[in-house]
Design an enzyme around this catalytic site. Structure first.
Site, PDB file in Angstrom:
ATOM      1  N   LYS A 113       0.886  -1.396  -0.164  1.00 52.47           N
ATOM      2  CA  LYS A 113      -0.089  -0.043   0.050  1.00 52.47           C
ATOM      3  C   LYS A 113       0.870   1.270   0.123  1.00 52.47           C
ATOM      4  CE  LYS A 113      -3.906   2.306   2.678  1.00 52.47           C
ATOM      5  NZ  LYS A 113      -4.847   1.897   3.808  1.00 52.47           N
ATOM      6  N   SER A 164      -9.850   2.256   3.018  1.00 55.31           N
ATOM      7  CA  SER A 164      -8.788   2.919   2.067  1.00 55.31           C
ATOM      8  C   SER A 164      -8.033   1.871   1.434  1.00 55.31           C
ATOM      9  CB  SER A 164      -7.904   3.955   2.935  1.00 55.31           C
ATOM     10  OG  SER A 164      -7.149   3.281   3.814  1.00 55.31           O
ATOM     11  N   SER A 214     -10.150  -0.116   7.153  1.00 49.73           N
ATOM     12  CA  SER A 214      -9.430   0.167   5.696  1.00 49.73           C
ATOM     13  C   SER A 214      -8.917  -1.106   5.178  1.00 49.73           C
ATOM     14  CB  SER A 214      -8.545   1.173   5.782  1.00 49.73           C
ATOM     15  OG  SER A 214      -9.217   2.368   5.691  1.00 49.73           O
TER      16      SER A 214
END
Lengths: 478, 484
Positions: free
Chosen positions: B76, B151, B175
């Site tokens: 990420k 997210s 997330s």
């Protein structure tokens, strides 16, 4: 109308740690800009603080010395504001739960009166970096070497009512933190910074609005700045004006203070507990461990010097003025076999301390070590040299000419203790001064001093004074 | 190849059936083929990936490989990577290259896992749809009209589309789990403190926790083994004995007590999602588990508490982005305040600015007690709910999100509705508990996850349950047609 002055001090003492409070970067002073700022100090994304445990013991030590409560659970908070020298946009400090709570410090004024000043709290925080002007023409640079340096902010109660009291408190705290070895006390390098909160009020009225005097790096200027500020406020109030809460800078050149920023422009710091750091938990065992490792405090040392060594109060005060001088004295006493501490005290306070003052040197850099001084004092004690000759020897040692013994040898300064030699000198002096001998014998025994002086002079100062005395008395009473 | 489990892939690598270079190139090719449309990667690093794969192959040849050696991974874009841009999907960090690796990145590098690239996300991890990315929204591989969740939407999408076998994610309010649910993959948020936060760009420090995102629970267990562990550089990292998260995978669920909170099946929950979740729980019974009703009465306090505390921490964490030392700096600043104001106004997106404003407000003088302190109290109440519930059950099961993936743009103008999409995941972050999302079916032809929440440090148990469920179901094996 009579005015009362109210002063409280905030002292930032830089703790003597090798690395920063939340990173492993060095705290060494004076390195090239930004050479001692690691990603944590620069506030890079994803970087996290890890508490340098060394600051805990040092804080507890100050707390114990101030007879203060130690925070069993203290918390780091974030103080949020924007400034180029504050890389994270917040300063990690302690707000609600400081490591040291209410304590006190006794100060002594010049006239000998004593006063207890309350210490509100002392909390840990990180220092900011600093803006550098002029390194790049037309621009302001930021040096983050100082960013993250550990500070203990010591906040006093508003207990001081004159510039002299404020300075006495600041000096006492300065002496204390150095004694404890938690701060090097160097005011020029900013290791010990004093901010003064000054206000005035008419007797019996509530506290007046205060001004804060910042960044003053000598005790003399602190005193002058407060005195100026007190006068300024009184004049302002008496002419119908109002004191504004603000930060003022002291200008030593003009001996005035001027406004830096008013509180109205100041930030709402939005304090909240720092989620990156765990609360600091201090146990009774932790406190005891610090207590056991604590150096003797100045007051205790003073009392012990009087009782153990039979020194005068005055000598004890001078000797304990700094931990280094006190330790120097105790080393000298030990090396001389602890037989005449008073003699040692005299030499340390007058000869040695005077020479330090004259040359502006700290104890550690004195050319005469405790070993050298003790070597000389031993020679006074065994009558090899007189006190007067010792002064010559001391000066030679200070210039680096060697040990007392080698100087005495090289300069032929050894005391004359041979009675035959002294008798011959006495005979010569008496023979040269028949009228004075008459006078003495007629009852003017005060003349003895004159004869002693003459004999000592004739011996080049090297005759043993008490022997000279004895022989003179014997011969004159013949 | 992308349908193999990690263990199977590893066996092929160790036996010499395939090389890491081949495996890595296979994923890089798929990325070139599919990602321009999917937009799941912010940065792809083919040279680095191949170079690391070559090293992994040499290591495998010497027989010193670990199970994950040679298996590529996508990070990420919130994990700092030495020498590779770490943008947090923000204009603010579009030019930022960290000179260090996050702890998690270091751990996976040590094992020899080639880095395929950095995945897209909501800007600074603030969002539930990955729409707030500076680089544009990531699409849901199951339906390109839908969001992948957020997210960690990019991470979920690359796993669902077979553009990486493993991905790292972070979970502050859901997330990892919500995008895992939306994309039909497996993701676990560990207990707060199990994975080091060092080098992860902070959003809300007391909630942020990294975890694995993979196809199966078994894969997640292997990956969590690599990610977890004490790190002295993170003061909130927990010093515990090293756990093998694969150790309990095969354990039977006989006698497992599942708590089902009545409050999680009320108003707001999509009926077909409810159906999927209830069926999954029923299947757990078939595996030998028993179901008890539990109560989490303060569930509704979680979202309001979170949306005070997380923005409060964020407002402070994001202060360092001031245009002075790194990141975006506005042009031609007139003075210091202009530099701050414009660098931040121009560098941050709307949602980030909104949360900074909310957070700064909640912390400001006169409001601190009413907002920040009150929210802390609510946080404790929510945590106490769980502590109490776990006296009656081993784990809690329910929905991950109230709906399956919504459409791109659908909630863009309705923040509260967006915030409420995390109402089941947020309480877990407030309490710091571990929780798993496993694929359990479909609603409106979009994937739905089952949420399994456990007591502190029960990751191995959660993965065991997930793995046993995946032995009798094949939801986790399904892939969107065009990516098969």
């Amino acid at each position: 109308m009579s005015w009362e002055v109210v002063i409280g001090l905030e002292i930032h003492a830089q703790l003597t740690t090798k690395s920063k409070i939340f990173s492993g970067a060095s705290t060494e002073y004076g390195a090239a800009p930004n050479s001692q700022a690691c990603p944590i100090d620069i506030g890079m994304p994803g970087m996290l603080p890890v508490l340098n445990q060394a600051v805990i013991g040092k804080s507890i030590m100050l707390g114990l010395a101030l007879d203060a409560e130690i925070g069993k659970r203290s918390v780091f908070d974030r103080k949020n504001y924007f400034y180029p020298d504050l890389p994270k946009g917040y300063q990690t400090s302690q707000f609600e739960l400081p490591i040291v709570g209410q304590g006190k410090l006794e100060i002594e004024l010049e006239d000998g009166t004593k006063k207890v000043i309350g210490v509100t709290r002392a909390h840990l925080e990180e220092d900011a970096g600093k803006s550098v002007h002029g390194l790049v023409p037309g621009q302001t640079g930021v040096d983050l070497n100082r960013s993250g340096t550990p500070l203990l902010e010591i906040v006093s109660d508003p207990d001081m009512s004159s510039a002299k009291e404020a300075v006495a408190y600041a000096k006492k705290m300065h002496e204390l933190v150095q004694y404890l070895g938690i701060c090097d006390g160097n005011m020029q390098e900013g290791s010990f910074r004093v901010d003064s909160n000054v206000s005035v009020r008419r007797k019996g009225e509530p506290l007046g609005t205060r001004a804060e005097l910042k960044n003053i790096n000598s005790f003399r200027f602190i005193e002058k700045a407060i005195e100026f500020e007190v006068e300024r406020q009184i004049e302002l109030l008496e002419s119908g004006g109002k004191v504004v809460q603000e930060t003022r800078l002291y200008d030593a050149e003009t001996n005035t203070t001027r406004s830096m920023r008013t509180k109205e422009e100041a930030n709402d710091y939005r304090y909240f507990p720092c989620p990156d750091l765990l609360p600091v938990v201090i146990t009774e065992e932790d406190i005891k461990a610090v207590k056991d490792s604590m150096p003797e405090l100045p007051e205790a040392k003073r009392q012990r010097f009087v009782s153990e060594f039979g020194l005068s109060e005055y000598d004890a005060v001078v000797l304990t003025g700094s931990r280094a001088l006190a330790e120097f004295f105790e080393t000298v006493v030990a090396l001389t076999g602890s037989k005449d501490a008073k003699l040692c005290a005299n030499w340390v306070t007058s000869g040695f301390a005077a020479a330090l003052n004259r040359d502006g040197l700290p104890v550690e850099q004195a050319p005469v070590t405790a070993e050298l001084l003790a070597g000389m004092i031993v020679r006074i004690m065994d009558n090899s040299i007189s006190g007067k000759i010792a002064k010559q020897v001391f000066e030679a040692m200070w210039k680096g000419e060697g040990t007392a013994d080698s100087i005495i040898e090289a300069k032929g300064l050894k005391q004359i203790t041979d009675s035959g030699v002294i008798e011959a000198l006495v005979d010569a002096v008496l023979g040269d001064n028949p009228s004075q001998v008459e006078a003495y014998k007629a009852g003017q025994t005060k003349m003895l001093g004159y004869f002693v002086g003459q004999v000592m002079q004739a011996s080049g100062g090297q005759a043993n004074p008490s022997q000279v005395n004895q022989i003179l008395v014997a011969k004159l009473s013949d | 190849m992308h349908n193999l489990t990690i263990k199977q892939m590893s066996e092929k690598l160790q036996s010499g059936d395939i090389t890491s270079v081949q495996l890595t190139q296979y994923y890089l090719d798929r990325i070139s083929q599919y990602d321009p449309e999917l937009n799941a990667y912010v940065t792809v690093t083919p040279e680095l990936a191949i170079q690391m794969a070559e090293e992994a192959d040499r290591r495998i040849a010497t027989g010193k490989a670990e199970l994950l050696t040679g298996i590529p991974v996508a990070h990420k874009d919130i994990f700092c990577t030495d020498g590779i841009k770490t943008s947090c999907s923000s204009k603010m960090l579009d030019n930022f290259i960290a000179p260090y690796d996050a702890h998690v990145v270091t751990q996976l590098k040590k094992i020899g896992m080639p880095i395929l690239g950095k995945t897209n996300m909501d800007e600074f991890a603030m969002g539930s749809s990955s729409e707030s990315s500076y680089y544009g929204p990531t699409k849901n591989p199951w339906d390109h009209k839908a969001v992948p969740g957020g997210s960690s939407g990019g991470a979920a999408a690359v796993i669902a589309a077979g553009l990486a076998p493993m991905a790292t994610g972070t979970d502050t309010g859901g997330s990892i789990r919500q995008p895992a649910s939306f994309c039909g993959i497996t993701g676990i948020k560990p207990t707060y403190g199990v994975v080091s936060r060092f080098g992860i760009v902070a959003y809300a420090s007391s909630f942020d926790q990294a975890g694995p995102m993979t196809r199966s629970a078994e894969d997640s267990a292997w990956m969590l083994n690599a990610m977890a562990g004490f790190d002295e550089r993170d003061s909130t990292s927990l010093e515990r004995e090293k756990t093998d998260y694969t150790a309990e995978l095969e354990r039977s669920l006989e006698g497992l007590k599942i708590g089902v909170p009545a409050e999680y099946f009320g108003e707001g929950l999509d009926a077909s999602v409810e159906d999927v979740v209830k069926k999954a729980i029923a299947q757990m019974k078939d595996l030998g588990a028993e179901v008890v009703e539990v109560h989490l009465p303060n569930k509704d306090l979680a979202v309001p508490s979170y949306y005070v505390l997380a923005p409060a921490e964020a407002s402070s964490n994001l202060s360092r982005f001031d245009g002075v030392r790194f990141g975006y700096r506005c042009e031609q600043a007139e003075d210091l305040n202009d530099l701050y104001r414009r660098s931040r106004s121009e560098g941050f997106g709307e949602e980030v600015k909104r949360r900074i404003m909310v957070g700064a407000y909640a912390l400001s003088a006169g409001y601190y007690d009413a907002y920040y302190l009150k929210a802390q109290k609510l946080r404790r109440m929510v945590r106490d709910d769980f502590v109490h519930a776990f006296k009656q059950c081993d784990v809690i099961m329910g929905p991950v999100a109230p709906t399956s993936a919504f459409n791109i743009g659908e909630k863009a103008d309705d923040q509260v509705s967006m915030y409420l999409s995390d109402l089941y995941t947020i309480p877990v972050n407030l309490a710091g508990l571990p929780a798993l999302s496993v694929p359990a079916g479909f609603a409106q032809e979009r994937p739905v996850g089952l949420h399994i929440v456990g007591p502190y440090f029960s990751e191995a148990k959660l993965l065991n349950i997930g793995h046993q469920f995946q032995q009798v179901t094949n939801w986790h094996k399904q892939m969107p047609k065009q990516y098969q």
